[in-house]
Design a protein around this motif. Structure first.
Motif, PDB file in Angstrom:
ATOM      1  N   MET A 560      42.745  28.393  38.283  1.00 57.15           N
ATOM      2  CA  MET A 560      41.539  27.831  38.149  1.00 57.15           C
ATOM      3  C   MET A 560      40.971  29.493  36.759  1.00 57.15           C
ATOM      4  SD  MET A 560      39.983  28.057  42.527  1.00 57.15           S
ATOM      5  CE  MET A 560      38.050  28.036  42.164  1.00 57.15           C
ATOM      6  N   HIS A 561      42.124  29.485  36.203  1.00 53.99           N
ATOM      7  CA  HIS A 561      41.994  30.472  34.800  1.00 53.99           C
ATOM      8  C   HIS A 561      43.070  30.233  34.206  1.00 53.99           C
ATOM      9  CE1 HIS A 561      39.774  32.950  38.086  1.00 53.99           C
ATOM     10  NE2 HIS A 561      39.163  33.217  37.447  1.00 53.99           N
ATOM     11  N   SER A 562      42.234  30.506  32.976  1.00 53.93           N
ATOM     12  CA  SER A 562      43.706  29.780  32.057  1.00 53.93           C
ATOM     13  C   SER A 562      44.707  30.293  31.959  1.00 53.93           C
ATOM     14  CB  SER A 562      42.422  29.751  30.234  1.00 53.93           C
ATOM     15  OG  SER A 562      43.620  29.582  29.211  1.00 53.93           O
ATOM     16  N   TRP A 563      45.839  30.359  31.303  1.00 55.74           N
ATOM     17  CA  TRP A 563      46.732  31.016  31.605  1.00 55.74           C
ATOM     18  C   TRP A 563      46.945  31.724  30.561  1.00 55.74           C
ATOM     19  CZ3 TRP A 563      49.900  30.651  27.114  1.00 55.74           C
ATOM     20  CH2 TRP A 563      49.608  29.769  25.883  1.00 55.74           C
ATOM     21  N   LYS A 564      46.190  31.429  29.223  1.00 56.35           N
ATOM     22  CA  LYS A 564      46.077  32.273  28.263  1.00 56.35           C
ATOM     23  C   LYS A 564      45.492  33.742  28.126  1.00 56.35           C
ATOM     24  CE  LYS A 564      43.266  29.860  25.040  1.00 56.35           C
ATOM     25  NZ  LYS A 564      42.592  30.508  25.043  1.00 56.35           N
ATOM     26  N   ASP A 565      44.714  33.331  28.896  1.00 59.84           N
ATOM     27  CA  ASP A 565      42.698  34.776  28.889  1.00 59.84           C
ATOM     28  C   ASP A 565      43.289  35.760  29.958  1.00 59.84           C
ATOM     29  OD1 ASP A 565      41.461  33.192  26.830  1.00 59.84           O
ATOM     30  OD2 ASP A 565      40.718  32.114  28.295  1.00 59.84           O
ATOM     31  N   THR A 566      42.515  36.902  29.743  1.00 58.97           N
ATOM     32  CA  THR A 566      43.058  37.585  30.820  1.00 58.97           C
ATOM     33  C   THR A 566      41.758  37.304  32.052  1.00 58.97           C
ATOM     34  OG1 THR A 566      42.373  39.358  29.567  1.00 58.97           O
ATOM     35  CG2 THR A 566      42.021  40.222  31.387  1.00 58.97           C
ATOM     36  N   LEU A 567      42.889  37.888  33.261  1.00 57.66           N
ATOM     37  CA  LEU A 567      42.596  37.295  34.109  1.00 57.66           C
ATOM     38  C   LEU A 567      42.018  38.433  35.228  1.00 57.66           C
ATOM     39  CD1 LEU A 567      42.096  35.487  36.870  1.00 57.66           C
ATOM     40  CD2 LEU A 567      44.600  35.638  37.353  1.00 57.66           C
ATOM     41  N   ASP A 568      41.110  37.976  35.964  1.00 62.89           N
ATOM     42  CA  ASP A 568      40.236  39.301  36.850  1.00 62.89           C
ATOM     43  C   ASP A 568      40.810  39.409  38.170  1.00 62.89           C
ATOM     44  OD1 ASP A 568      39.025  41.841  37.057  1.00 62.89           O
ATOM     45  OD2 ASP A 568      37.624  41.017  37.524  1.00 62.89           O
ATOM     46  N   TYR A 569      41.335  40.324  38.855  1.00 69.06           N
ATOM     47  CA  TYR A 569      42.012  40.374  40.125  1.00 69.06           C
ATOM     48  C   TYR A 569      41.063  40.805  41.017  1.00 69.06           C
ATOM     49  CZ  TYR A 569      44.978  40.810  44.168  1.00 69.06           C
ATOM     50  OH  TYR A 569      45.850  40.625  45.498  1.00 69.06           O
ATOM     51  N   SER A 570      40.134  39.852  41.518  1.00 72.47           N
ATOM     52  CA  SER A 570      39.075  41.057  42.308  1.00 72.47           C
ATOM     53  C   SER A 570      38.503  40.008  43.751  1.00 72.47           C
ATOM     54  CB  SER A 570      37.957  40.986  41.314  1.00 72.47           C
ATOM     55  OG  SER A 570      37.741  40.061  40.938  1.00 72.47           O
ATOM     56  N   SER A 571      37.918  40.599  44.279  1.00 75.28           N
ATOM     57  CA  SER A 571      36.884  39.714  45.594  1.00 75.28           C
ATOM     58  C   SER A 571      36.972  38.254  45.238  1.00 75.28           C
ATOM     59  CB  SER A 571      36.713  40.401  46.474  1.00 75.28           C
ATOM     60  OG  SER A 571      37.275  41.689  46.926  1.00 75.28           O
ATOM     61  N   ASN A 572      35.922  38.683  44.385  1.00 78.63           N
ATOM     62  CA  ASN A 572      35.428  37.386  43.785  1.00 78.63           C
ATOM     63  C   ASN A 572      36.628  36.035  43.505  1.00 78.63           C
ATOM     64  OD1 ASN A 572      32.824  38.272  44.396  1.00 78.63           O
ATOM     65  ND2 ASN A 572      32.734  38.356  41.946  1.00 78.63           N
ATOM     66  N   THR A 573      37.306  36.596  42.742  1.00 79.77           N
ATOM     67  CA  THR A 573      38.564  35.515  41.870  1.00 79.77           C
ATOM     68  C   THR A 573      39.026  35.116  43.248  1.00 79.77           C
ATOM     69  OG1 THR A 573      38.833  37.319  39.999  1.00 79.77           O
ATOM     70  CG2 THR A 573      40.621  35.174  40.619  1.00 79.77           C
ATOM     71  N   MET A 574      39.404  35.917  44.400  1.00 82.09           N
ATOM     72  CA  MET A 574      40.125  35.114  44.733  1.00 82.09           C
ATOM     73  C   MET A 574      39.059  34.557  46.073  1.00 82.09           C
ATOM     74  SD  MET A 574      43.349  35.513  44.531  1.00 82.09           S
ATOM     75  CE  MET A 574      44.163  35.252  45.768  1.00 82.09           C
ATOM     76  N   GLU A 575      38.584  35.074  46.404  1.00 84.40           N
ATOM     77  CA  GLU A 575      36.975  34.369  47.389  1.00 84.40           C
ATOM     78  C   GLU A 575      37.081  33.059  47.160  1.00 84.40           C
ATOM     79  OE1 GLU A 575      35.420  33.185  50.931  1.00 84.40           O
ATOM     80  OE2 GLU A 575      36.207  35.105  49.857  1.00 84.40           O
ATOM     81  N   SER A 576      37.252  32.872  45.666  1.00 85.89           N
ATOM     82  CA  SER A 576      37.033  30.891  45.274  1.00 85.89           C
ATOM     83  C   SER A 576      38.137  30.660  45.186  1.00 85.89           C
ATOM     84  CB  SER A 576      36.961  31.834  43.560  1.00 85.89           C
ATOM     85  OG  SER A 576      35.218  32.113  43.349  1.00 85.89           O
TER      86      SER A 576
END
Length: 728
Positions: A560-576
């Motif tokens: 759900m995020h671009s492979w080349k961009d910074t990914l924020d591993y957070s509760s919101n990310t995982m809830e999505s």
């Protein structure tokens, strides 16, 4: 399927890229409007100061026309413009026959796109030209000018891919997962969707300064514990170790590292005080021993450093340096299997390629790009860069001279004043390191030593993939100095300028917006991320709990995020990701229920009404949109938004529809196995409900509802009562 001739007959061009998501587009028209030649060169140099560039197989049309505009080499003070000019000048003989006219219109047309185009295997002929279906991808070779560039694998449909693997001295963390899941997604799409024949090679770094230091420290601390020192001895040793530690703390300027050291200092001081009080007050032996063990645990990092400085040179058994990486490599492979990451086609270990590395270094020296100094061998960056056909730091030229980055690349054990004085230039880097006491060693023409860090990838990839590969992958932070040094030494060995055709760099991973770092103690191991629910979450310093997620949920988050961009591993990310998984599961359940409905063969074919026609049109529209998204830099985020069913690597096994039921690695088709029993239970429950309704036995109806709503969902089964029928 295309013929090899069709793929190989595509024009060869410079592989260049301006990542528009990072850099603003260059207004080339403004350069044309500058009439004064000096001012034009100055503007070009200023622009190039924040770009990287590469001489590939031949210059692009825009590069050639800009070259003509300059009408001669820029002055030496314009370093970036001069270096770019040298690239194009060196390639000029290859393109003289083109003799392009310098027209503003054509130049502007050449600057319309800032991304790579990689061709998929489908091709056809239009007006005598090869036309291939294009797949756009951002790479990390960048240039002053850019146009849509074709990616044509060097060997027809076969793609040679090398990926930098882990340095195995500790547990794999979510930063590793970010890279290796992302590359697994890209690899699956190339192989399974675009039908490329991908040959994937990855290394394991099992000889490294970090490994050597950690192995010595673990060994010495274990010896120290085995001696069962008294509480007084522990207290004395920790106080002694504090002196060099506090000096190190005072000298540290990096804010993140200083923060980590301050935390360690506070923890040790907090454990010191109770033991000192207990000793001074002549407390009972049991209390003193307990306080001593608490101090030993809190001060183990500080004590390990001190023990290593005192006795590290006495560690001579080579097996000590091999046991640690062997253990952590095994743990890494377990983690990758748990994440459903495909294993590489070839895995190379540094310890198994020392003879090849020695031969590789010797050839670089023979070619004039390396020199021996005090038993070590260094790469001569100045001599390499002065060669008309070569250029140093193609990926990040602005980082040349960054001593912090260069020293990190050399390793903590290789940046002493003595070692640094051996080099002709501070920018030179080690190809082969003379081993000091307390370090593993191998024979070489220059004496006992060990490989440098960067040389391992060049030698191993060269041994497996040859003088040129299609794709090289790694994390964004490996661009300089690691990948730039790999490029330089490999092109010095092969005497070419195309060792790598495309670099793919995955984005960083942050933890709730903060940089993930072991030094900050805010990293999450893969095992923690995948841990089974225990009712308690380990709290990390950033305040983000380590949640137990499934491998599928982690992969969905990355998709759900671009492979080349910074990914924020957070509760919101995982809830999505969790919500997306639920949505897909609901869809699969509905489809399976419909397919299980009994019907005769002729009953399967009914007249299409407006709804069916519109649904079919929507399906093909979404299918086209998904394809377009994957062609556009493998945009999985848009693909999932367009059609929420195409999930690469998230579905393990060969189940025809939906996610498999059961844990990872479960080979049995659990759903098919239990479905007959569930059908019996469902039919029995429906008969009980029918009788209960007829006789108005409310208690039985409540029990049936409890089985449906509470008992079965806990077992992963959902029943729906629908118009007198049960949906399973």
């Amino acid at each position: 399927m295309p013929s090899e001739r069709c793929l190989m007959s595509a024009p060869l061009r410079v592989h260049v890229c301006l990542c528009s998501s990072v850099f603003p587009a260059f207004d080339y028209g403004s350069l044309l409007r500058i009439r004064d030649g000096s001012a034009r060169v100055e503007a070009l140099n200023e622009y190039l100061s924040s770009r990287s560039y590469l001489a590939g197989y031949g210059p692009s049309q825009a590069d050639t026309e800009a070259f003509v505009l300059l009408c001669g080499p820029p002055p030496e003070q314009h370093v970036h413009a001069l270096r770019w000019y040298k690239h194009i000048a060196a390639l000029k003989p290859q393109t003289n026959h083109q003799s392009p006219e310098c027209s503003t219109k054509r130049i502007l047309q050449n600057l319309e796109n800032t991304r790579f185009v990689l061709y998929t295997p489908g091709c056809g002929l239009v007006d005598g030209e090869v036309v291939l279906e294009a797949w756009v991808i951002h790479g990390s070779y960048m240039a002053v000018f850019s146009e849509t560039e074709p990616f044509v694998p060097q060997r027809g449909n076969r793609v040679l891919w090398y990926c930098c693997g882990p340095t195995v001295y500790d547990a794999s963390h979510m930063g590793h997962a970010r890279s290796y899941i992302s590359f697994d997604i890209l690899r699956r799409i190339l192989k399974d969707y675009f039908r490329y024949d991908v040959f994937y090679c990855m290394n394991i770094t099992d000889i490294d300064d970090k490994i050597i230091r950690r192995a010595r420290q673990n060994h010495l601390l274990e010896q120290y514990r085995d001696k069962e020192p008294s509480a007084a001895q522990i207290l004395q040793d920790v106080l002694t170790a504090q002196t060099p530690f506090k000096a190190k703390l005072a000298e540290t300027t990096d804010p993140d590292k200083k923060q980590m050291l301050e935390r360690l200092d506070a923890a040790v001081s907090a454990a010191l005080a109770p033991l000192q009080v207990a000793v001074q007050s002549s407390a009972d032996d049991l209390s003193i021993r307990k306080q001593a063990q608490v101090l030993l645990e809190e001060a183990k990092d500080l004590l390990s450093d001190w023990l290593d400085s005192q006795f590290g040179s006495q560690v001579t058994e080579n097996s000590i340096f091999s046991l640690l990486p062997k253990y952590w490599e095994g743990e890494y492979h377990k983690d990758m299997e748990a994440l459903n990451v495909l294993p590489p086609d070839v895995l190379t270990r540094v310890s198994e390629y020392v003879p090849e590395i020695v031969a590789f270094v010797r050839t670089i020296v023979d070619n004039g790009y390396g020199y021996e100094s005090n038993g070590s061998v260094y790469f001569d960056t100045a001599k390499f860069d002065a060669c008309p056909t070569h250029s140093y730091a193609k990926l990040v030229p602005e980082a040349v001279g960054d001593q912090k980055a260069l020293q990190e690349g050399e390793g903590d054990l290789s940046i002493s004043a003595e070692r640094l004085s051996e080099k002709r230039s501070q920018n030179d880097f080690a190809l082969w390191k003379a081993s000091k006491p307390g370090e593993p060693s191998w024979d070489s023409p220059w004496g006992k030593g060990r490989p440098g860090w960067h040389i391992e990838c060049s030698a191993m990839a060269g041994s497996i993939l040859g003088e040129s590969m299609d794709i090289h992958g790694g994390g964004f932070d490996l661009r300089f100095p690691h990948h730039d040094n790999e490029l330089a030494q490999s092109e010095a060995y092969f005497e070419n300028d195309h060792w790598v055709r495309y670099f793919l760099h995955t984005g960083h991973l942050t933890i709730a917006g903060c940089k993930m770092s072991k030094s900050l103690k805010n990293f999450i191991t893969i095992k923690d991320a995948l841990a089974k629910h225990t009712g308690k979450y380990r709290q990390i310093l950033t305040g983000v709990p380590v949640m137990p997620f499934s491998a599928r949920q982690l992969r969905l988050a990355f998709l759900m995020h671009s492979w080349k961009d910074t990914l924020d591993y957070s509760s919101n990310t995982m809830e999505s990701a969790i919500q997306y998984e639920r949505f897909i599961n609901e869809f699969f359940l509905n489809v399976k229920d419909i397919l299980r409905s009994p019907t005769d063969i002729t009953g399967q074919f009914e007249k299409w009404e407006t709804e069916e026609i519109e649904l079919n049109k929507s399906f093909y529209d979404k299918k086209a949109s998904v394809h377009e998204a994957l062609c556009d830099n493998i945009d999985t985020r848009s693909a999932l938004e367009e059609m929420r069913a195409l999930i690469f690597g998230a579905i393990e096994g060969t189940d025809p529809i939906g996610f498999p039921v059961g844990g990872n690695g479960q080979t049995a088709d659990l759903e098919s196995t239990v479905l007959p029993y569930l059908s019996v239970l469902s039919d029995f429950r429906e008969e009980v409900r029918k009788i209960a309704r007829e006789r108005k036995v409310t208690e039985l109806l409540q029990l049936c509802d409890q089985v449906r709503d509470e008992t079965l969902p806990e077992l992963g089964v959902r029943l729906e009562d629908r118009d007198g029928k049960v949906k399973k």
